[in-house]
Enzyme design. Sequence first.
Site, mmCIF file in Angstrom:
data_model
loop_
_atom_site.group_PDB
_atom_site.id
_atom_site.type_symbol
_atom_site.label_atom_id
_atom_site.label_comp_id
_atom_site.label_asym_id
_atom_site.label_seq_id
_atom_site.Cartn_x
_atom_site.Cartn_y
_atom_site.Cartn_z
ATOM 1 N N GLY A 17 4.767 -6.100 5.415
ATOM 2 C CA GLY A 17 4.918 -6.728 4.105
ATOM 3 C C GLY A 17 6.226 -7.477 3.991
ATOM 4 O O GLY A 17 6.902 -7.427 2.958
ATOM 5 N N GLU A 48 7.275 -17.078 9.204
ATOM 6 C CA GLU A 48 8.060 -17.981 10.038
ATOM 7 C C GLU A 48 9.400 -18.312 9.370
ATOM 8 O O GLU A 48 10.445 -18.391 10.049
ATOM 9 C CB GLU A 48 7.278 -19.265 10.319
ATOM 10 C CG GLU A 48 6.052 -19.075 11.201
ATOM 11 C CD GLU A 48 6.390 -18.809 12.660
ATOM 12 O OE1 GLU A 48 7.601 -18.753 12.999
ATOM 13 O OE2 GLU A 48 5.449 -18.644 13.459
ATOM 14 N N ASN A 94 6.457 -0.974 4.536
ATOM 15 C CA ASN A 94 6.730 -1.537 3.213
ATOM 16 C C ASN A 94 5.499 -2.119 2.530
ATOM 17 O O ASN A 94 5.432 -2.144 1.303
ATOM 18 C CB ASN A 94 7.804 -2.624 3.331
ATOM 19 C CG ASN A 94 7.964 -3.410 2.059
ATOM 20 O OD1 ASN A 94 8.486 -2.918 1.072
ATOM 21 N ND2 ASN A 94 7.490 -4.647 2.064
ATOM 22 N N TYR A 160 -3.269 3.647 -8.235
ATOM 23 C CA TYR A 160 -2.066 3.331 -7.474
ATOM 24 C C TYR A 160 -1.248 4.589 -7.203
ATOM 25 O O TYR A 160 -0.802 4.835 -6.077
ATOM 26 C CB TYR A 160 -1.227 2.304 -8.241
ATOM 27 C CG TYR A 160 0.076 1.941 -7.557
ATOM 28 C CD1 TYR A 160 0.078 1.181 -6.400
ATOM 29 C CD2 TYR A 160 1.293 2.352 -8.092
ATOM 30 C CE1 TYR A 160 1.270 0.846 -5.771
ATOM 31 C CE2 TYR A 160 2.488 2.022 -7.470
ATOM 32 C CZ TYR A 160 2.474 1.276 -6.312
ATOM 33 O OH TYR A 160 3.655 0.951 -5.698
ATOM 34 N N LYS A 164 -0.056 6.594 -3.606
ATOM 35 C CA LYS A 164 1.338 6.871 -3.272
ATOM 36 C C LYS A 164 1.580 8.378 -3.115
ATOM 37 O O LYS A 164 2.411 8.794 -2.296
ATOM 38 C CB LYS A 164 2.268 6.276 -4.329
ATOM 39 C CG LYS A 164 2.273 4.757 -4.339
ATOM 40 C CD LYS A 164 2.694 4.190 -2.982
ATOM 41 C CE LYS A 164 2.781 2.675 -2.970
ATOM 42 N NZ LYS A 164 3.212 2.136 -1.668
ATOM 43 N N VAL A 195 11.230 -2.775 -9.701
ATOM 44 C CA VAL A 195 11.942 -3.760 -8.881
ATOM 45 C C VAL A 195 11.420 -5.151 -9.240
ATOM 46 O O VAL A 195 10.212 -5.336 -9.441
ATOM 47 C CB VAL A 195 11.721 -3.507 -7.375
ATOM 48 C CG1 VAL A 195 12.602 -4.435 -6.542
ATOM 49 C CG2 VAL A 195 12.003 -2.048 -7.026
#
Length: 252
Positions: A17, A48, A94, A160, A164, A195
């Site tokens: 990720g 890239e 990640n 979700y 986790k 975040v």
Amino acid sequence: MTHSTNKRQGEVALVTGATTGIGEAVAYALADLGLSVIVSGRRIDRLEAVAETIRTKGVDAHVMACDIADASALEAMFADIRSKVGKLDILVNNAGMGYQSDIGDFETAELSLALAVNVTGAAICIRESIALMEHRPGTAIITVSSMAAHRVPPGGFGIYSATKHALRAIMEALRMECVKLSSPTKIASISPGTVATEFHKLFARSDKDPTEKLPFERLTPEDVARAVTFVLEAPAHVQLNEIMIRPIGQLG
């Protein structure tokens, strides 16, 4: 241009990720330590660009485009790492995703995707990385998780949060397995609160980030990246297995 410190020159890290947000920031932070970095994700143009920035720091970067939800593609990517790079010292798990939905009204396809990315894909990355690391000193498995691994927030976080919690269980099982093997490999889960990343738009299915209106300053991807380097720079005998990071002002 900032050159690396060469603290860990000769070592190789894989960041999943890594196209943007936390993964991108972690890739740069690892490069600053002198590691060669394999960046993985779906968007080849972004990979890239991240790799090119890493190379300006004076270290190697390898681009490996891969959809973490595709188990066969993941296994092929690790075969490429073994044949083309030859070793792996650090995994930063990640990649992650999720959609806001009630347990009483979720889409089966979205549940399947969340499990494929957050649980199955992450577990495959761990399994394949352990095989490449061979429990050598200086190796580490680090998962960027979420505060949702420690509680179930209201408002559609059930699916979700379940993924986790599952990943947290996998990491704890891995820690205990490594203890039994007297392995020096570090095992760490980093659970950030809110975040400022693209995740929230995807989660809310919105063009606008709902967390922008929160009454506190959100964490940055660089805040989480610093936690990753903190784990790696701790003395060899120190295991920082669980790190929770909230912005000041976040209640839950």
